[in-house]
Structure formats: C-alpha cells, structure tokens
Design a protein around this motif. Structure first.
Motif, PDB file in Angstrom:
ATOM      1  N   GLY A   1       0.812  -1.206   0.000  1.00  0.00           N
ATOM      2  CA  GLY A   1       0.000   0.000   0.000  1.00  0.00           C
ATOM      3  C   GLY A   1       0.839   1.246   0.000  1.00  0.00           C
ATOM      4  O   GLY A   1       1.750   1.423  -0.806  1.00  0.00           O
ATOM      5  N   ALA A   2       0.550   2.145   0.962  1.00  0.00           N
ATOM      6  CA  ALA A   2       1.224   3.433   1.023  1.00  0.00           C
ATOM      7  C   ALA A   2       2.724   3.284   1.261  1.00  0.00           C
ATOM      8  O   ALA A   2       3.504   4.156   0.901  1.00  0.00           O
ATOM      9  CB  ALA A   2       0.606   4.295   2.115  1.00  0.00           C
ATOM     10  N   ASP A   3       3.157   2.172   1.881  1.00  0.00           N
ATOM     11  CA  ASP A   3       4.571   1.993   2.157  1.00  0.00           C
ATOM     12  C   ASP A   3       5.401   1.856   0.895  1.00  0.00           C
ATOM     13  O   ASP A   3       6.628   1.962   0.939  1.00  0.00           O
ATOM     14  CB  ASP A   3       4.786   0.764   3.053  1.00  0.00           C
ATOM     15  N   THR A   4       4.777   1.545  -0.239  1.00  0.00           N
ATOM     16  CA  THR A   4       5.534   1.407  -1.478  1.00  0.00           C
ATOM     17  C   THR A   4       5.838   2.755  -2.103  1.00  0.00           C
ATOM     18  O   THR A   4       6.620   2.834  -3.045  1.00  0.00           O
ATOM     19  CB  THR A   4       4.760   0.549  -2.493  1.00  0.00           C
ATOM     20  N   ARG A   5       5.247   3.828  -1.607  1.00  0.00           N
ATOM     21  CA  ARG A   5       5.499   5.167  -2.137  1.00  0.00           C
ATOM     22  C   ARG A   5       6.684   5.804  -1.421  1.00  0.00           C
ATOM     23  O   ARG A   5       6.720   5.869  -0.196  1.00  0.00           O
ATOM     24  CB  ARG A   5       4.271   6.068  -1.958  1.00  0.00           C
ATOM     25  N   GLY A   6       7.645   6.269  -2.199  1.00  0.00           N
ATOM     26  CA  GLY A   6       8.713   7.056  -1.616  1.00  0.00           C
ATOM     27  C   GLY A   6       9.793   6.252  -0.932  1.00  0.00           C
ATOM     28  O   GLY A   6      10.142   5.151  -1.353  1.00  0.00           O
ATOM     29  N   LEU A   7      10.298   6.797   0.180  1.00  0.00           N
ATOM     30  CA  LEU A   7      11.509   6.285   0.822  1.00  0.00           C
ATOM     31  C   LEU A   7      11.252   5.398   2.025  1.00  0.00           C
ATOM     32  O   LEU A   7      12.216   4.862   2.591  1.00  0.00           O
ATOM     33  CB  LEU A   7      12.382   7.467   1.283  1.00  0.00           C
ATOM     34  N   TYR A   8       9.999   5.235   2.428  1.00  0.00           N
ATOM     35  CA  TYR A   8       9.786   4.559   3.708  1.00  0.00           C
ATOM     36  C   TYR A   8      10.219   3.093   3.664  1.00  0.00           C
ATOM     37  O   TYR A   8      10.821   2.584   4.606  1.00  0.00           O
ATOM     38  CB  TYR A   8       8.323   4.658   4.145  1.00  0.00           C
TER      39      TYR A   8
ATOM     40  N   GLY B   1       3.062  13.492   7.036  1.00  0.00           N
ATOM     41  CA  GLY B   1       2.661  13.245   5.652  1.00  0.00           C
ATOM     42  C   GLY B   1       2.147  11.835   5.443  1.00  0.00           C
ATOM     43  O   GLY B   1       1.195  11.615   4.687  1.00  0.00           O
ATOM     44  N   ARG B   2       2.756  10.881   6.119  1.00  0.00           N
ATOM     45  CA  ARG B   2       2.285   9.490   6.058  1.00  0.00           C
ATOM     46  C   ARG B   2       1.078   9.290   6.967  1.00  0.00           C
ATOM     47  O   ARG B   2       0.385   8.286   6.871  1.00  0.00           O
ATOM     48  CB  ARG B   2       3.397   8.519   6.463  1.00  0.00           C
ATOM     49  N   GLY B   3       0.875  10.234   7.884  1.00  0.00           N
ATOM     50  CA  GLY B   3      -0.301  10.187   8.739  1.00  0.00           C
ATOM     51  C   GLY B   3      -0.180   9.279   9.937  1.00  0.00           C
ATOM     52  O   GLY B   3      -1.192   8.757  10.436  1.00  0.00           O
ATOM     53  N   GLY B   4       1.020   9.075  10.436  1.00  0.00           N
ATOM     54  CA  GLY B   4       1.157   8.212  11.608  1.00  0.00           C
ATOM     55  C   GLY B   4       2.602   8.063  12.036  1.00  0.00           C
ATOM     56  O   GLY B   4       3.508   8.764  11.568  1.00  0.00           O
ATOM     57  N   TRP B   5       2.792   7.127  12.963  1.00  0.00           N
ATOM     58  CA  TRP B   5       4.124   6.823  13.469  1.00  0.00           C
ATOM     59  C   TRP B   5       4.833   5.878  12.515  1.00  0.00           C
ATOM     60  O   TRP B   5       4.213   4.982  11.935  1.00  0.00           O
ATOM     61  CB  TRP B   5       4.046   6.181  14.849  1.00  0.00           C
ATOM     62  N   GLY B   6       6.136   6.066  12.378  1.00  0.00           N
ATOM     63  CA  GLY B   6       6.928   5.183  11.529  1.00  0.00           C
ATOM     64  C   GLY B   6       8.219   4.798  12.211  1.00  0.00           C
ATOM     65  O   GLY B   6       8.910   5.636  12.809  1.00  0.00           O
ATOM     66  N   GLU B   7       8.575   3.523  12.147  1.00  0.00           N
ATOM     67  CA  GLU B   7       9.775   3.040  12.817  1.00  0.00           C
ATOM     68  C   GLU B   7      11.020   3.676  12.218  1.00  0.00           C
ATOM     69  O   GLU B   7      11.206   3.698  11.000  1.00  0.00           O
ATOM     70  CB  GLU B   7       9.868   1.519  12.699  1.00  0.00           C
ATOM     71  N   ILE B   8      11.901   4.197  13.069  1.00  0.00           N
ATOM     72  CA  ILE B   8      13.167   4.763  12.627  1.00  0.00           C
ATOM     73  C   ILE B   8      14.372   4.051  13.238  1.00  0.00           C
ATOM     74  O   ILE B   8      15.504   4.275  12.810  1.00  0.00           O
ATOM     75  CB  ILE B   8      13.258   6.275  12.946  1.00  0.00           C
ATOM     76  N   SER B   9      14.123   3.198  14.218  1.00  0.00           N
ATOM     77  CA  SER B   9      15.254   2.565  14.894  1.00  0.00           C
ATOM     78  C   SER B   9      14.773   1.367  15.691  1.00  0.00           C
ATOM     79  O   SER B   9      13.594   1.274  16.054  1.00  0.00           O
ATOM     80  CB  SER B   9      15.930   3.571  15.827  1.00  0.00           C
TER      81      SER B   9
ATOM     82  N   ALA C   1      21.104   5.410  13.018  1.00  0.00           N
ATOM     83  CA  ALA C   1      20.528   6.204  11.928  1.00  0.00           C
ATOM     84  C   ALA C   1      20.185   5.306  10.754  1.00  0.00           C
ATOM     85  O   ALA C   1      21.081   4.781  10.094  1.00  0.00           O
ATOM     86  CB  ALA C   1      21.495   7.299  11.487  1.00  0.00           C
ATOM     87  N   ALA C   2      18.878   5.104  10.506  1.00  0.00           N
ATOM     88  CA  ALA C   2      18.395   4.482   9.270  1.00  0.00           C
ATOM     89  C   ALA C   2      18.028   5.646   8.343  1.00  0.00           C
ATOM     90  O   ALA C   2      16.988   6.282   8.517  1.00  0.00           O
ATOM     91  CB  ALA C   2      17.200   3.586   9.542  1.00  0.00           C
ATOM     92  N   ILE C   3      18.892   5.951   7.395  1.00  0.00           N
ATOM     93  CA  ILE C   3      18.882   7.245   6.727  1.00  0.00           C
ATOM     94  C   ILE C   3      17.567   7.602   6.015  1.00  0.00           C
ATOM     95  O   ILE C   3      17.013   8.685   6.266  1.00  0.00           O
ATOM     96  CB  ILE C   3      20.068   7.356   5.750  1.00  0.00           C
ATOM     97  N   PRO C   4      17.021   6.764   5.150  1.00  0.00           N
ATOM     98  CA  PRO C   4      15.817   7.205   4.428  1.00  0.00           C
ATOM     99  C   PRO C   4      14.660   7.564   5.354  1.00  0.00           C
ATOM    100  O   PRO C   4      13.947   8.547   5.107  1.00  0.00           O
ATOM    101  CB  PRO C   4      15.478   6.008   3.531  1.00  0.00           C
ATOM    102  N   ARG C   5      14.460   6.811   6.403  1.00  0.00           N
ATOM    103  CA  ARG C   5      13.332   7.099   7.294  1.00  0.00           C
ATOM    104  C   ARG C   5      13.568   8.358   8.118  1.00  0.00           C
ATOM    105  O   ARG C   5      12.611   9.084   8.420  1.00  0.00           O
ATOM    106  CB  ARG C   5      13.035   5.892   8.179  1.00  0.00           C
ATOM    107  N   LEU C   6      14.810   8.630   8.453  1.00  0.00           N
ATOM    108  CA  LEU C   6      15.093   9.902   9.114  1.00  0.00           C
ATOM    109  C   LEU C   6      14.852  11.067   8.157  1.00  0.00           C
ATOM    110  O   LEU C   6      14.346  12.121   8.557  1.00  0.00           O
ATOM    111  CB  LEU C   6      16.533   9.932   9.626  1.00  0.00           C
ATOM    112  N   ILE C   7      15.203  10.892   6.896  1.00  0.00           N
ATOM    113  CA  ILE C   7      14.939  11.936   5.909  1.00  0.00           C
ATOM    114  C   ILE C   7      13.440  12.173   5.779  1.00  0.00           C
ATOM    115  O   ILE C   7      12.976  13.326   5.732  1.00  0.00           O
ATOM    116  CB  ILE C   7      15.564  11.564   4.546  1.00  0.00           C
ATOM    117  N   VAL C   8      12.658  11.098   5.738  1.00  0.00           N
ATOM    118  CA  VAL C   8      11.203  11.231   5.678  1.00  0.00           C
ATOM    119  C   VAL C   8      10.697  12.035   6.871  1.00  0.00           C
ATOM    120  O   VAL C   8       9.919  12.987   6.725  1.00  0.00           O
ATOM    121  CB  VAL C   8      10.517   9.844   5.636  1.00  0.00           C
ATOM    122  N   ALA C   9      11.129  11.671   8.064  1.00  0.00           N
ATOM    123  CA  ALA C   9      10.657  12.347   9.283  1.00  0.00           C
ATOM    124  C   ALA C   9      11.073  13.809   9.301  1.00  0.00           C
ATOM    125  O   ALA C   9      10.272  14.692   9.637  1.00  0.00           O
ATOM    126  CB  ALA C   9      11.191  11.622  10.520  1.00  0.00           C
TER     127      ALA C   9
END
Length: 478
Positions: A302-309, A378-386, A434-442
């Motif tokens: 779903g939405a996770d396939t969009r972008g860097l997440y 933008g994703r509308g919720g919490w996302g794992e970064i670490s 640091a998981a780089i793409p997810r930090l960039i998203v945040a």
C-alpha cells in the motif's frame, strides 16, 4: 514475524567452512537447559510464534538422553580397547586374542560413533529452531500489544497529505524515484541535492555521537556469508507473503560459500567478533558501523511502497556491543544504548516514542527489543526509525564469541562449559543510530513550511549544520 532459520544450510555451511580454512565450528547450544526447562521453552516458542514442528522440544530431551548413552558406551569401549592395547604391547599367549578383540571393538566403536554423530546433528538441527528466551517484562502478543515506554519531542504536527515527502519532492527536489525505477526497478531511488547532503550529514552526526560515547567506528563489507547471517538469526520474513527469506543472493560456484547482500551492518559486525575470546577486563567491546542494508521486501504494501519509507537499499549506522555474559550487565548496556539513540533523535527535534516490543515482534535472536518510532505527518502516523535488541548469548553461541571468567549471574552451563569454566559465552546487543531514508522522511515531513498547501521553505535541525557540506540556500536552521 519470527525469522525461519534454515538449519540444514547452517550445518552444511559449517562443514564446508571447516574444510575451506576459515573454520567456524557448529553452534554450541545449551541442550541441557532446553531439556530441563521444556515447559518454559515450549510456551516461549508459542508466544513468539516460532512455529516449531510437533514434538521438537520433547525430541530434544530424547536425543540428549541418547547422546549421553552413546557417548558413555563409546567412552567405555575406548577404555576397554586401551586395555587390550596394553595386552598387545606386552605380548605373550594372550596377544593374538587381544588383537582380534581389539579389531571387533574398533568396528563397534566406529559404528557407534556414526550413530552418535547422527544424533548430535539431529539434536543441533532441532535446537536451532528455538528462539532466544524472553525478558519477563516483554508484552505478550502482536505488534498492537507494544508498550509505549516514553514519548519525546514537540507535539505532533497535524497529519496532512500536503506534508507527504513524495509531494514535497515536487517543490523541493531531493530524490529521483523515476530514475531509480529506470536504473534498478521499483523501490529503488536516487538521493540528490538536499537529499544527498542530508544523508551525509546524518551519517556523520550519528557516527560522531556514538564515537563520543566510546564506540569505535567501522566501515563494514556489504556482502556476507549466508551462514553468518543465519547464525545472527537474521532472515527477515516478508510480512505480506510467505517467502522464508528476503535476502539478495549472489551467484557462486559449487565449492564456494553462499554469499548474500547484508540486510544490516549487525551481520558483518557480529562476524568481526566470531571465534574470539576476550579478556574480561576488555569488555565491553563497542563498535559503530556504517553499511548499506539490502532488503528484497517483496509483496504489496500500500502506502509503504510510495517514496523512501520501505526500499530495497539504504544506508544505516549501527551500534554493536559485545559485553560480559551476564544479564544484569547486558540489560544495563541496553539502557545505555537506548539513551544514545534518544539523544540523537531528540537533538534532531523529532517527535518520537520508544516502544517495548511484544513477543511476536522479537524475531529469533532478541531477548528484548525496543523500537523507536517518529511522527511522520505526511504518512499520517508513526513510523519506525530505529530498533535496539539485547540478544544475550543467542548470537555468541552460534558465532563462538566468548570471554574469560565466569559471569556474575551464570547461565546453566553445558557439560563442556563445566569442564572448562575459564571461558563463557558473551552477550551481544545491536541498535540503529541512523536508518537514513526514514530519518529523511521524518525530517522533511515535519520540517517543510507550508502556506496552505504550497511549499514555501524547509526547516532542518541546527544540529546538522556543522555537518552540512554544500549550499544551505533555502534551508532555515532551527
């Protein structure tokens, strides 16, 4: 979901490496502890959704008993053969009969040793299916049962699609998704301009904080032996499908070990300590590695396939610690590493929370696992970064990482450990800095400045300014 370990491949790889000159012995597991705590081990596997074959744990107890009986018989017969050898050497009338009897004993011993080897292989293959023990405070159940330990940072920005990083990219180009598709396929990407500079700044900042806390920097290989990954307990399973492994495999000749692209720097960092014995006074061993993580991640998301997440490749800075084989010390080290992670994310101005992950989310190796999630409006919720895991001696027993001296709180020793109590298996921990793409998203979804739905600027944490290599035109440091 709990990783499924290919135990046959692990055992075959161990045999191959012994003959190739880079010996890593078979894992040394605590069969007696499994047999003596069978009810706990069974409940623990069920709570962690380990999906053990029927009777796995009772079979371990039976095989352990068979191993003991066969070992005793072999030992007794070898002692008898030794006595016959003395008679042969003395000569005399009984020499011929002793020679004949010794030949019969040799054949019997050879046959029993073959059976013993088969029993030991079966014992190991079943025991390898069991996950690590679980910390008593870990919540039971699925991801929804995770316990929020703490929340940090400013109040969450209201969610809106206008803040989605893919939408922001149209006004502030920091990635090229179409180019990634052309070069490599879906879920591959280019970072450019601000995106590329953000990656470099985040890597160097995260490394600097870990180094400040006594971690030695390491640049890791991105290709590892599958055997090493399996020993670390890492074979991520696709949550949306049934594929047992999400590794990228490299072609090999028949006589070469199977190589894969590393799913995390934890794997090569663990291998760096494999087969080593440390002085107790040199503990803990603390390293921070930079590597590229590769995840096949098949299946629609779903939405996770969009972008860097959720992508196939990303840069990741990873802490790895080898400490004394003592639960009190590894639990304390876990809290220390958690504080380092919180320091990094707090200084980046993120709204984030720390979760104590439940049993079904621990995988095979973790005794306890904390996840850190950032608010991504933008994703509308919490996302794992670490994430952060205390693996106790799960990896150390498989990678043969030991130290001198008994732990303050010793685990139940195996017979081998009782006969050589001067070394014990260490505990290992790993945590993402640091998981780089997810930090960039945040950072981008929280830092974008909007006038209605129009992007008018970008705020980034001033913490990164001294690590910024290029022009900062259009960036407001806060």
């Amino acid at each position: 979901m709990t990783p499924k370990l290919n135990t046959n491949e692990l055992m075959e790889a161990s045999s191959h490496e012994r003959t190739s000159g880079h010996a890593l012995p078979k894992p040394r597991l605590d069969y007696r502890a499994i047999s003596e705590n069978s009810q706990y081990k069974s409940h623990n596997a069920f709570n962690r959704r380990a999906n053990l074959p029927v009777n796995t744990i009772p079979d371990i107890a039976k095989l352990l008993a068979s191993q003991g009986e066969l070992s005793a018989r072999v030992g007794h017969l070898k002692a008898e053969r030794s006595k016959l050898g003395d008679l042969v050497r003395k000569g005399g009338d009984s020499r011929a009969a002793a020679v004949e009897e010794a030949k019969k004993l040799k054949e019997t011993i050879h046959e029993l040793e073959g059976k013993l080897g088969g029993v030991e292989d079966e014992l190991l293959s079943r025991a390898l299916l069991l996950p690590n023990d679980t910390h008593p405070d870990v919540p039971l159940g699925s991801e929804a049962a995770a316990h929020v330990l703490s929340t940090h940072g400013p109040n969450p920005t209201p969610p809106t699609p206008s803040r989605h990083h893919v939408s922001i990219n149209q006004s502030i180009p920091f990635m090229d998704l179409e180019g990634g598709v052309m070069a490599s396929g879906s879920s591959w990407y280019f970072l450019k301009d601000i995106g590329a500079l953000l990656e470099l700044a985040l890597i160097n900042y995260a490394m600097s904080i870990a180094i400040k806390h006594g971690f030695t920097p390491v640049m890791t290989p991105d290709v590892v032996k599958e055997d090493v990954a399996t020993r670390c307990g890492f074979q991520p399973r696709d949550e949306a499908g049934s594929a047992p492994s999400q590794n990228y495999y490299l072609n090999r000749t028949k006589d070469e070990p199977q190589l894969i692209l590393a799913g995390t720097a934890e794997i090569p960092l663990g291998a760096m300590f494999a087969g080593k014995i440390f002085e107790r006074k040199s503990m803990p061993q603390k390293v921070v590695g930079l590597g590229r993580a590769f995840r096949a991640e098949a299946g629609a998301r779903g939405a996770d396939t969009r972008g860097l997440y959720r992508v196939h490749q990303f840069s990741k800075v990873e802490m790895f610690v080898v400490c004394e084989g003592d639960l009190q010390k590894s639990n304390a080290m876990m809290e220390e590493m958690k504080d380092i992670q919180a320091e990094i994310f707090s200084s980046l101005g993120l709204t984030f929370r720390i979760l104590d992950m439940p049993t079904e989310e621990l995988g095979a190796s973790a005794y306890r696992k904390y996840d850190m999630e950032a608010w991504m409006p933008g994703r509308g919720g919490w996302g794992e970064i670490s994430s952060l895991s205390n693996c106790t001696d799960y990896q150390a027993r498989r990678l043969h990482i030991r130290h001198v001296g008994l732990p303050a709180l010793p685990m139940t020793p195996t017979s081998q450990e009782r006969s050589a109590p001067s070394t014990v298996f260490a505990h290992t921990l790993n945590g993402t800095t640091a998981a780089i793409p997810r930090l960039i998203v945040a950072l981008i979804e929280n830092g974008v400045q909007l006038d209605g739905q129009k992007v008018v600027g970008l705020e980034l944490p001033v913490t990164l300014k001294s690590f910024w290599l290029g022009s900062d035109q259009g960036i407001q440091w806060t």
